[in-house]
Enzyme design. Sequence first.
Site, PDB file in Angstrom:
ATOM      1  N   SER B  74       0.839  -1.186   0.000  1.00  0.00           N
ATOM      2  CA  SER B  74       0.000   0.000   0.000  1.00  0.00           C
ATOM      3  C   SER B  74       0.887   1.254   0.000  1.00  0.00           C
ATOM      4  CB  SER B  74      -0.932  -0.045   1.214  1.00  0.00           C
ATOM      5  OG  SER B  74      -2.051   0.770   1.016  1.00  0.00           O
ATOM      6  N   ASP B 325      -8.152  -6.004  -5.958  1.00  0.00           N
ATOM      7  CA  ASP B 325      -7.867  -4.983  -4.948  1.00  0.00           C
ATOM      8  C   ASP B 325      -8.217  -3.617  -5.526  1.00  0.00           C
ATOM      9  OD1 ASP B 325      -6.832  -3.291  -3.044  1.00  0.00           O
ATOM     10  OD2 ASP B 325      -4.731  -3.689  -3.557  1.00  0.00           O
ATOM     11  N   HIS B 351      -5.680  -6.858  -1.247  1.00  0.00           N
ATOM     12  CA  HIS B 351      -4.650  -5.861  -0.967  1.00  0.00           C
ATOM     13  C   HIS B 351      -3.396  -6.507  -0.368  1.00  0.00           C
ATOM     14  CE1 HIS B 351      -3.586  -1.701  -0.903  1.00  0.00           C
ATOM     15  NE2 HIS B 351      -3.576  -1.550   0.402  1.00  0.00           N
TER      16      HIS B 351
END
Lengths: 396, 396
Positions: B74, B325, B351
Site C-alpha cells: 500500500s 484490490d 490488498h
Amino acid sequence: MFELAKKMSGAVIFAEHRYYGTSLPFGCRSFSDRNHFGYLTAEQALADYAKFVSDFKCANRQFADSPVISFGGSYGGMLTAWFRQAYPNIVAGGLASSAPIWLFPGMADCYGFYRVATRAYRQAGGETCVSAIRAVWSLMDDIIAMPGGLARLSHLFKTCRPFPNGDFVYEFTKDYLVTLAMANYPYSASFLGNLPAWPVKEFCKAMVDCQPKGRMAPQVEKFACAFFSIYNYQQEDNCLSFDDNATNLDANGWELQSCMEMTNPLCSDGKLDMFKPYSWDPIEFSNDCQRRFGVRPRMSWAGVQWWARNLNTVTRLIFSNGDLDPWSAFGVLEGELVPGATVIRIASGAHHLDLRGSHPNDTAEVRAARALIADHVASWIDAWHRETHPLYCLDF
Amino acid sequence: MFELAKKMSGAVIFAEHRYYGTSLPFGCRSFSDRNHFGYLTAEQALADYAKFVSDFKCANRQFADSPVISFGGSYGGMLTAWFRQAYPNIVAGGLASSAPIWLFPGMADCYGFYRVATRAYRQAGGETCVSAIRAVWSLMDDIIAMPGGLARLSHLFKTCRPFPNGDFVYEFTKDYLVTLAMANYPYSASFLGNLPAWPVKEFCKAMVDCQPKGRMAPQVEKFACAFFSIYNYQQEDNCLSFDDNATNLDANGWELQSCMEMTNPLCSDGKLDMFKPYSWDPIEFSNDCQRRFGVRPRMSWAGVQWWARNLNTVTRLIFSNGDLDPWSAFGVLEGELVPGATVIRIASGAHHLDLRGSHPNDTAEVRAARALIADHVASWIDAWHRETHPLYCLDF
C-alpha cells in the site's frame, strides 16, 4: 554547448538557479534570515528545473517528447549529475563538467584542491615557481609584522585601497593564484577577470622576469610585480582592486549554501602544496556559520541525498575534468565507481574548459573531449527516442 | 517477508515512518499546526530510511556491504518504489506490493478504484449482488429522509451509537464494503478488523440468505443483516461500532498527507460501479483541507518528485497487485511502462496478499507470485555482491 545545439538543431535554455542573479524569491529580503534563505537548497533548485521542463513541455506540446540534455560546469556540473540522479525521467543525459561532487566532508582528501593548484604551477613554471611562491608567505608576514609594513605591501601591490590586514593579503593573493589555475585556458579569456592565455605560465614567467628594486625582500617584490602584471595584462588598470576580477560569482548565495549543505573542507600543508598549512575544523566552521548567518551546516546531508561515492547506478552522464583544475580533486576521475557513466580527463585542462566555445588555440585533448561528448549526447538522444516518456500535465 | 528472510538468512528491520505510531517528532504537538506537521512528507521519511540504513551500516561494520531489500504494501509499497528511485545506492531492490503510486490527480482514472471494488463483488456474488448493493443507497436515503428514519436504520444495523447523519451512513457502509474487498483473503484474517475467509463472497451470500422481517424495504433489511453478519462473524459483538475495525490505521497522519502531497481523487458514477455518483472537485478538496488543517495540497508535487508515469529508468523493483484490490486501479499493471522492473498480477488477489505469511488456503496464484518474488530478491542480492558500494560514514 551552443555550437553543439546548433549542430543538433537543439534549443539552449538557461534557467537561472533560485537565489542567484535576479531569481530572488523574496526580493531584496531573500538573504535576510533563515526563514527567507532556507529555501536555497540544491534539491529545491533541481525540483524547479524538473518542474520547469515538465511545464515547458506541457505548454509547448510540439516539444512533448524532445529529449533534454543537461549541461553544467562546477556547481552547475554537480547539479547536472544530481539532476540525472533525481530526475532521469526529465533529463535524457548530462555533461557534468568539472563537477566537484565529492567536495563534502569525508568524501575526498581535503588536501587535494591546493595540491592540484600547485601542480598547475609546477607544470607551468617548474619547481622554481612553486618554491618561490611557497617562500613568499612568510616573507610577506615578516613585512606585515613590521610597523607600516602593511602600507608598504599595499604600495608594492599597487592596491587601490590599502590591504585591511595580513590575513586578507594571504587570502586575496592565494585565491587569485587559485583563480589563475582554474582559468588556465590556452587563450586569453575573461571567465574570472581578464586573463592572458595560459595565465599560470605567464605568472611564473613574470616571477622570473620581474626585476626587484631592492626595497623589500626580492621574492616579495617579484611576486607583487608578477601579480600586478597578470592582473593588469591588458594595461587598463592603474591599481589593484579587491572588488572585481575575483571569484565572487554570486558569492552571497554560495557562501550561504556552504554554511547549509555545501560544506567544503579545504586543507593545505605547505609541503605537497605551495600554500600556508591550514587544517579545516568542522566545529570552527559550524560556529563561524552560526555567527555569520545564524545557521549551522547539515554536513552529512549531501551524503544522504546524493549517494556520496556510491554511484554505480548512474547512467547517461559524463564526468569531465581538467587535470590541472583544482576542483578536479573532488571530481570523478576513475570510471570504476561509475560503471554506467563516462569519465573524461583532459590533460592540461582547467576549470570546465570543455564547456567553452571552440577556439583556434584549443588543445588536441579538449577537442577530443568535445567530440566524445557530442557522440554521447547523440546516443542519449537516440536512446530517448527509443523509449516511452508519458508527459504529466495537470490541468489545475 | 519474514519467511523469506529466514530462508535467506536475512534480518528484518522495521523502521517506523515519522509521524506514525510512536515516532512523533514533536510529541503530542506533532499534529498541532503546519509548523509541526510540515515535516510529514514522503521524501523526508525516505531520507530518514536512507540515513538509517547508512548509519546502521556505519555502526555495524559487519553489515557494511549487506544488501538491503525494501518491502512495503500500500503506502509502504509506494515508499518502496520511491526508495528505489531516490536511493538506488541504499536499497538493492524492492517489492512494492499493491502500491497505488498513481493515485494522484491526473495520473490514473479516478473512477477505477470503485470499479475494481465493484468487480470484486461481481466476481464473488454475480451481478445480483452488485445490483442489490447499488439499489440500497437510494432506499436507505428514503428511510433517512423520513421522520425517525435514521434511528430506525441505526436500530436495523444494530449500531452501538446511532448513525449521526445520512452522509455518515453512506460513507461508513461504503468504506466497509471497500474494506471487505481490500481484505478479501482466502482465509479468515484480522488485517482491517476480523473477517472470515473470502469476506466479499460471504457478504454477497448473506445478502441472499438473510430473511427480511418486513419492517423496511427488504433490500435494506438484507443489506443491514449481511453487514452485521460479516462484522460480527465471530459472534463477539452485541452492536456495530464505528470506531474499530475500520480503515483507520493512523488516519490522522494519512489524512494530513492527503491534504499536503498525497492527494487522491476518487470518483464514482453508479453505473460501472455500485456506489453513489460522486465527482471529485480539486477546489472543494483544497478548501476542505484549508478548513480542516490550515494547509492546501501541493497537487502537482508528486508528479515532479516521483516522475508520474515516466518510470522507464526504474530497475530492480517489483510492482505486484491483486486483480480484485481496489487500489490496483492506481498501480502499475502493465510491464511496458516499467521495462526495467517486474509487474506481477495476482488473479483474485486482494490488498498486498503476497506480503502476508503463507497459509494452507493460499491460492496457486499467490504462491506463484511469492516464488517469483523470491527469485528476484535472490538475483538482486547476487547483483549487489557483484558491484562496489563504498560506504560513507562521517565521523562528526
